[in-house]
Design a protein around this motif. Sequence first.
Motif, PDB file in Angstrom:
ATOM      1  N   MET A 263       0.826  -1.209   0.000  1.00  0.00           N
ATOM      2  CA  MET A 263       0.000   0.000   0.000  1.00  0.00           C
ATOM      3  C   MET A 263       0.866   1.268   0.000  1.00  0.00           C
ATOM      4  O   MET A 263       0.571   2.236  -0.686  1.00  0.00           O
ATOM      5  N   VAL A 264       1.954   1.270   0.764  1.00  0.00           N
ATOM      6  CA  VAL A 264       2.795   2.479   0.843  1.00  0.00           C
ATOM      7  C   VAL A 264       3.720   2.556  -0.378  1.00  0.00           C
ATOM      8  O   VAL A 264       3.883   3.625  -0.974  1.00  0.00           O
TER       9      VAL A 264
ATOM     10  N   PRO B 246      10.069   9.208   1.764  1.00  0.00           N
ATOM     11  CA  PRO B 246       9.249  10.207   1.069  1.00  0.00           C
ATOM     12  C   PRO B 246       9.960  10.807  -0.145  1.00  0.00           C
ATOM     13  O   PRO B 246      11.177  10.672  -0.322  1.00  0.00           O
ATOM     14  N   SER B 247       9.199  11.511  -0.992  1.00  0.00           N
ATOM     15  CA  SER B 247       9.737  12.136  -2.213  1.00  0.00           C
ATOM     16  C   SER B 247      10.705  13.264  -1.890  1.00  0.00           C
ATOM     17  O   SER B 247      10.624  13.899  -0.832  1.00  0.00           O
TER      18      SER B 247
ATOM     19  N   GLY C  90      -2.807   9.856  -1.547  1.00  0.00           N
ATOM     20  CA  GLY C  90      -1.640   9.229  -0.916  1.00  0.00           C
ATOM     21  C   GLY C  90      -0.666  10.245  -0.348  1.00  0.00           C
ATOM     22  O   GLY C  90       0.527  10.189  -0.666  1.00  0.00           O
TER      23      GLY C  90
ATOM     24  N   ASP D  92      -6.200   9.288   1.814  1.00  0.00           N
ATOM     25  CA  ASP D  92      -5.241   8.196   2.013  1.00  0.00           C
ATOM     26  C   ASP D  92      -5.967   7.017   2.657  1.00  0.00           C
ATOM     27  O   ASP D  92      -6.816   7.201   3.539  1.00  0.00           O
ATOM     28  N   THR D  93      -5.630   5.811   2.228  1.00  0.00           N
ATOM     29  CA  THR D  93      -6.226   4.598   2.791  1.00  0.00           C
ATOM     30  C   THR D  93      -5.607   4.240   4.139  1.00  0.00           C
ATOM     31  O   THR D  93      -6.135   3.379   4.841  1.00  0.00           O
TER      32      THR D  93
ATOM     33  N   PHE E 151      -1.509   7.824   8.604  1.00  0.00           N
ATOM     34  CA  PHE E 151      -1.045   9.028   7.903  1.00  0.00           C
ATOM     35  C   PHE E 151      -2.068  10.159   8.035  1.00  0.00           C
ATOM     36  O   PHE E 151      -1.699  11.313   8.258  1.00  0.00           O
TER      37      PHE E 151
ATOM     38  N   ALA F  84      -8.666   6.694  -3.185  1.00  0.00           N
ATOM     39  CA  ALA F  84      -8.701   7.643  -4.302  1.00  0.00           C
ATOM     40  C   ALA F  84      -9.812   7.304  -5.292  1.00  0.00           C
ATOM     41  O   ALA F  84     -10.332   8.191  -5.961  1.00  0.00           O
TER      42      ALA F  84
ATOM     43  N   GLY G 180       0.559  10.271  -5.594  1.00  0.00           N
ATOM     44  CA  GLY G 180       1.775   9.545  -5.238  1.00  0.00           C
ATOM     45  C   GLY G 180       1.472   8.083  -5.009  1.00  0.00           C
ATOM     46  O   GLY G 180       2.219   7.390  -4.337  1.00  0.00           O
ATOM     47  N   LEU G 181       0.361   7.623  -5.564  1.00  0.00           N
ATOM     48  CA  LEU G 181      -0.072   6.238  -5.327  1.00  0.00           C
ATOM     49  C   LEU G 181       0.879   5.242  -5.987  1.00  0.00           C
ATOM     50  O   LEU G 181       1.368   5.496  -7.089  1.00  0.00           O
TER      51      LEU G 181
ATOM     52  N   TYR H 249       3.503  11.109 -10.142  1.00  0.00           N
ATOM     53  CA  TYR H 249       4.922  10.759 -10.057  1.00  0.00           C
ATOM     54  C   TYR H 249       5.012   9.306  -9.623  1.00  0.00           C
ATOM     55  O   TYR H 249       4.316   8.875  -8.713  1.00  0.00           O
TER      56      TYR H 249
HETATM   57  C1  LIG Z   1       4.680   6.200  -1.969  1.00  0.00           C
HETATM   58  S1  LIG Z   1       3.582   6.743  -0.688  1.00  0.00           S
HETATM   59  C2  LIG Z   1       3.570   8.499  -1.139  1.00  0.00           C
HETATM   60  C3  LIG Z   1       3.844   9.376   0.037  1.00  0.00           C
HETATM   61  C4  LIG Z   1       4.042  10.865  -0.232  1.00  0.00           C
HETATM   62  N1  LIG Z   1       3.046  11.420  -1.134  1.00  0.00           N
HETATM   63  C5  LIG Z   1       5.423  11.189  -0.757  1.00  0.00           C
HETATM   64  O1  LIG Z   1       5.568  11.656  -1.867  1.00  0.00           O
HETATM   65  O2  LIG Z   1       6.398  11.007  -0.044  1.00  0.00           O
HETATM   66  C6  LIG Z   1       1.988   6.154  -1.272  1.00  0.00           C
HETATM   67  C7  LIG Z   1       0.772   6.568  -0.425  1.00  0.00           C
HETATM   68  O3  LIG Z   1      -0.421   6.126  -1.087  1.00  0.00           O
HETATM   69  C8  LIG Z   1      -1.362   5.653  -0.091  1.00  0.00           C
HETATM   70  N2  LIG Z   1      -2.356   4.809  -0.806  1.00  0.00           N
HETATM   71  C9  LIG Z   1      -2.189   3.549  -1.313  1.00  0.00           C
HETATM   72  N3  LIG Z   1      -3.315   3.153  -1.952  1.00  0.00           N
HETATM   73  C10 LIG Z   1      -4.201   4.194  -1.886  1.00  0.00           C
HETATM   74  C11 LIG Z   1      -5.526   4.412  -2.402  1.00  0.00           C
HETATM   75  N4  LIG Z   1      -6.174   3.476  -3.100  1.00  0.00           N
HETATM   76  N5  LIG Z   1      -6.127   5.610  -2.155  1.00  0.00           N
HETATM   77  C12 LIG Z   1      -5.489   6.574  -1.411  1.00  0.00           C
HETATM   78  N6  LIG Z   1      -4.236   6.418  -0.911  1.00  0.00           N
HETATM   79  C13 LIG Z   1      -3.604   5.249  -1.137  1.00  0.00           C
HETATM   80  C14 LIG Z   1      -0.467   4.962   0.920  1.00  0.00           C
HETATM   81  O4  LIG Z   1      -1.099   4.776   2.164  1.00  0.00           O
HETATM   82  C15 LIG Z   1       0.710   5.958   0.984  1.00  0.00           C
HETATM   83  O5  LIG Z   1       0.455   6.994   1.895  1.00  0.00           O
END
Ligand SMILES: C[S@@+](CC[C@H](N)C(=O)[O-])C[C@H]1O[C@@H](n2cnc3c(N)ncnc32)[C@H](O)[C@@H]1O
Length: 202
Positions: A33-34, A39-40, A64, A88-89, A93, A113, A134-135, A165
């Motif tokens: 999921m993450v 982080p970016s 996300g 965010d799921t 967070f 989302a 950022g998903l 991204y």
């Molecule tokens: C790679 S992290 C991005 C974190 C942040 N935006 C960054 O750039 O550092 C991905 C994020 O997407 C969230 N996520 C995963 N599936 C999701 C969904 N279906 N809807 C909303 N958020 C989701 C995760 O919980 C996580 O917080």
Amino acid sequence: MPGFSADTAVGRRPAAIGPLGLFFREFVRHPVMVGSIIPSSRACIDRTLKAVDWAATKVFVEYGPGVGTFTRVVLERMAPDATLVVIDTNKSFIDYLGQTIHDSRLQRCHGSAAEVGSILAGLGFDHADYILSGLPFSTLPLGVGDAIARETHAALRPGGAFLVYQFNPRVRNFLVPHFLRIDDDMEWMNVPPCKIWTAWKD
Ligand SMILES: C[S@@+](CC[C@H](N)C(=O)[O-])C[C@H]1O[C@@H](n2cnc3c(N)ncnc32)[C@H](O)[C@@H]1O
């Protein structure tokens, strides 16, 4: 509203674990999921947001947000009367953002989302000007990436854009069926380097 909860409460005790600690902990708990271990970077943030016309932005959505790496920059650039909706799921967070960002323009939603249309409607908005993602598209359960791309196109106003991204170049395939015009970019100063797409709703 079914399927998600909006929570704008602020002022609770800041999370003691810190953003990097929380991000890493949630990656260990929910790696799929993450989808990323850190982080970016600031370079990734600036390049992803470079197409945004902030003066024309009243509703900005972020999918996300994680620990808020993009969230804080979007709030810095957004007008005082604009709204940022983060979805965010992962509830840890969403709670963390409420504990650490005290800004009445921020609407936090614990949900997917794929529910962006009903989330916006529940907040009284009929469209978004920009949606940022950022998903981890390529590791989402089967069908979810397609649903998110479709719902995102429906939720954007004409002239708005989906800003994505991602590390996996194949993620562009989710956008192609829904967006006719997609600008491609790349940011090397990120771990790992990432592809950036700006998909316009013409
Ligand atoms: C790679 S992290 C991005 C974190 C942040 N935006 C960054 O750039 O550092 C991905 C994020 O997407 C969230 N996520 C995963 N599936 C999701 C969904 N279906 N809807 C909303 N958020 C989701 C995760 O919980 C996580 O917080």
